[in-house]
Scaffold this motif. Structure first.
Motif, PDB file in Angstrom:
ATOM      1  N   VAL A 231       0.821  -1.213   0.000  1.00  0.00           N
ATOM      2  CA  VAL A 231       0.000   0.000   0.000  1.00  0.00           C
ATOM      3  C   VAL A 231       0.857   1.266   0.000  1.00  0.00           C
ATOM      4  O   VAL A 231       0.338   2.373   0.157  1.00  0.00           O
ATOM      5  CB  VAL A 231      -0.970   0.008   1.205  1.00  0.00           C
ATOM      6  N   ASP A 232       2.162   1.134  -0.214  1.00  0.00           N
ATOM      7  CA  ASP A 232       3.041   2.299  -0.190  1.00  0.00           C
ATOM      8  C   ASP A 232       2.974   3.203  -1.419  1.00  0.00           C
ATOM      9  O   ASP A 232       3.626   4.266  -1.406  1.00  0.00           O
ATOM     10  CB  ASP A 232       4.497   1.888   0.105  1.00  0.00           C
ATOM     11  N   PRO A 233       2.197   2.891  -2.472  1.00  0.00           N
ATOM     12  CA  PRO A 233       1.941   3.945  -3.470  1.00  0.00           C
ATOM     13  C   PRO A 233       1.040   5.071  -2.960  1.00  0.00           C
ATOM     14  O   PRO A 233       0.810   6.049  -3.676  1.00  0.00           O
ATOM     15  CB  PRO A 233       1.260   3.185  -4.624  1.00  0.00           C
ATOM     16  N   HIS A 234       0.532   4.946  -1.742  1.00  0.00           N
ATOM     17  CA  HIS A 234      -0.354   5.973  -1.174  1.00  0.00           C
ATOM     18  C   HIS A 234       0.384   7.306  -1.047  1.00  0.00           C
ATOM     19  O   HIS A 234       1.583   7.351  -0.737  1.00  0.00           O
ATOM     20  CB  HIS A 234      -0.846   5.527   0.202  1.00  0.00           C
ATOM     21  N   ALA A 235      -0.340   8.383  -1.284  1.00  0.00           N
ATOM     22  CA  ALA A 235       0.247   9.723  -1.269  1.00  0.00           C
ATOM     23  C   ALA A 235       0.894  10.067   0.068  1.00  0.00           C
ATOM     24  O   ALA A 235       1.858  10.848   0.114  1.00  0.00           O
ATOM     25  CB  ALA A 235      -0.819  10.761  -1.611  1.00  0.00           C
ATOM     26  N   GLN A 236       0.385   9.505   1.171  1.00  0.00           N
ATOM     27  CA  GLN A 236       0.901   9.848   2.491  1.00  0.00           C
ATOM     28  C   GLN A 236       1.908   8.837   3.025  1.00  0.00           C
ATOM     29  O   GLN A 236       2.328   8.933   4.188  1.00  0.00           O
ATOM     30  CB  GLN A 236      -0.267   9.991   3.471  1.00  0.00           C
ATOM     31  N   ASP A 237       2.315   7.890   2.188  1.00  0.00           N
ATOM     32  CA  ASP A 237       3.283   6.896   2.660  1.00  0.00           C
ATOM     33  C   ASP A 237       4.651   7.543   2.865  1.00  0.00           C
ATOM     34  O   ASP A 237       5.105   8.349   2.038  1.00  0.00           O
ATOM     35  CB  ASP A 237       3.394   5.746   1.659  1.00  0.00           C
ATOM     36  N   LYS A 238       5.319   7.154   3.934  1.00  0.00           N
ATOM     37  CA  LYS A 238       6.601   7.764   4.281  1.00  0.00           C
ATOM     38  C   LYS A 238       7.697   7.440   3.272  1.00  0.00           C
ATOM     39  O   LYS A 238       8.616   8.243   3.063  1.00  0.00           O
ATOM     40  CB  LYS A 238       7.019   7.304   5.691  1.00  0.00           C
ATOM     41  N   LEU A 239       7.623   6.275   2.633  1.00  0.00           N
ATOM     42  CA  LEU A 239       8.672   5.861   1.709  1.00  0.00           C
ATOM     43  C   LEU A 239       8.213   5.816   0.256  1.00  0.00           C
ATOM     44  O   LEU A 239       8.918   5.310  -0.600  1.00  0.00           O
ATOM     45  CB  LEU A 239       9.210   4.475   2.113  1.00  0.00           C
ATOM     46  N   GLY A 273       4.666  -3.564   1.252  1.00  0.00           N
ATOM     47  CA  GLY A 273       5.090  -2.407   2.009  1.00  0.00           C
ATOM     48  C   GLY A 273       3.979  -1.433   2.340  1.00  0.00           C
ATOM     49  O   GLY A 273       2.951  -1.354   1.677  1.00  0.00           O
ATOM     50  N   GLY A 274       4.225  -0.668   3.376  1.00  0.00           N
ATOM     51  CA  GLY A 274       3.340   0.392   3.838  1.00  0.00           C
ATOM     52  C   GLY A 274       4.008   1.006   5.054  1.00  0.00           C
ATOM     53  O   GLY A 274       4.312   0.292   6.015  1.00  0.00           O
ATOM     54  N   TYR A 275       4.264   2.328   5.016  1.00  0.00           N
ATOM     55  CA  TYR A 275       5.109   2.942   6.045  1.00  0.00           C
ATOM     56  C   TYR A 275       4.547   4.291   6.452  1.00  0.00           C
ATOM     57  O   TYR A 275       4.045   5.058   5.627  1.00  0.00           O
ATOM     58  CB  TYR A 275       6.542   3.120   5.507  1.00  0.00           C
TER      59      TYR A 275
END
Length: 310
Positions: A231-239, A273-275
């Motif tokens: 889910v790390d393509p999310h705009a608010q993901d840290k990485l 991933g998701g950060y």
């Protein structure tokens, strides 16, 4: 009905070195249980040493299982490999393999961990110790459970380890759609790489995916899709460096399930991933992904057992 694979070993104490947090693996299950959605939990078996060593360097496998990984390799991984981590990665690898078998029965199943796509032949990297996608794919093919597997990696980072570990395997096709300027700096070569510019939004992302995924499924005709559903393509993901919204992630996940299941192909997802600073927010994105994929799966009949295709 969501069929999800989970084990208590997926959680681990905070590492003495490194910044990786394991909290989200417990939080995801708490959120799934609190959702009220129909769900069945399945425990994974530990992946046997020989199946890990069929993909990774046997000496590296033995060093992990003995919790004696050299410090320089632990630095590449991002945390120390303790006895608990050694048990954990056996179960996360067994979890993706178990999710695949559940997908053969139900159309879709999720591993509540896994997606360790940076692990290489003789070392881990990028918070990944063993590559559960490559290990599970190799075992499924070797045991005759599938003849062709498509690995769809939609984590924001390129699946470099999966690409290198499966290179030259005609029965395994790797597709990675990721942020072009993100980790790793030196990319491997997947069967198809689709690098995206920084800031790609929902519409741009879904347009790119829709141009390529249906064609890949039609041309490769896999018996199974292993889906790295980071889910790390999310705009608010840290990485991350992309700009998907919650709605964009849901559209992505439903699209993958719909394109596969409308063709009778089962899908097993790994969490990926998701950060972020708030682990509960990140865990909610992962939980939402599993729930939306399970819901989309209900629209399609259960697949025929792949065993008959041997």
């Amino acid at each position: 009905m969501l069929h999800v694979v989970h084990h208590a070993d997926y959680m681990a104490p905070p590492p003495e070195r490194g910044s990786f947090k394991f909290d989200k693996y417990q939080l995801v299950m708490i959120l799934l249980r609190e959702s009220g959605a129909a769900m069945t939990e399945h425990a994974p078996p530990p992946m046997p040493r020989d199946w890990l060593a069929a993909v990774h360097d046997p000496n590296y496998v033995d060093s992990v299982l003995a919790a004696s990984v050299p410090r320089e390799k632990e630095r590449r991984i991002g945390f120390p490999v303790t006895p608990h981590i050694a048990q954990r990665v056996q179960h996360t690898n067994g979890g993706t393999w178990r999710a695949a078998h559940l997908a053969f029965q139900h159309g879709f199943a999720a591993n509540s961990a896994g997606g360790s796509h940076h692990s290489l032949h003789d070392t881990g990297a990028g918070y990944c110790v063993f590559n559960d996608l490559a290990v599970a794919a190799n075992r499924l093919l070797a045991e005759g459970d599938a003849r062709r597997i498509l690995i769809v990696d939609l984590d924001v980072h390129q699946g470099d380890g999966t690409a290198s570990l499966t290179a030259g395997r005609e029965a395994i096709f790797t597709f990675s759609m990721h942020a072009e300027k993100n980790f790793p700096v030196r990319k491997a070569r997947s069967d198809l790489d689709l690098p995206l510019p920084d800031g790609t939004d929902d519409d741009g992302y879904l347009s790119a995916l829709s141009q390529h995924l249906p064609r890949l499924i039609e041309s490769h005709r896999p018996d199974l899709i292993l889906y790295q559903a980071g889910v790390d393509p999310h705009a608010q993901d840290k990485l991350g460096r992309l700009a998907l919204t919650d709605g964009g992630l849901e559209r992505r996940d439903r699209f993958v399930i719909r394109e596969a299941r409308s063709r009778g192909i089962p899908v097993a997802s790994a969490m990926g991933g998701g950060y972020g600073a708030d682990q509960r927010v990140v865990a909610q994105r992962h939980a939402n992904a599993m729930l939306s994929m399970a819901d989309e799966n209900t629209r399609w009949p259960a697949p025929q057992q792949v065993q008959a295709r041997r």
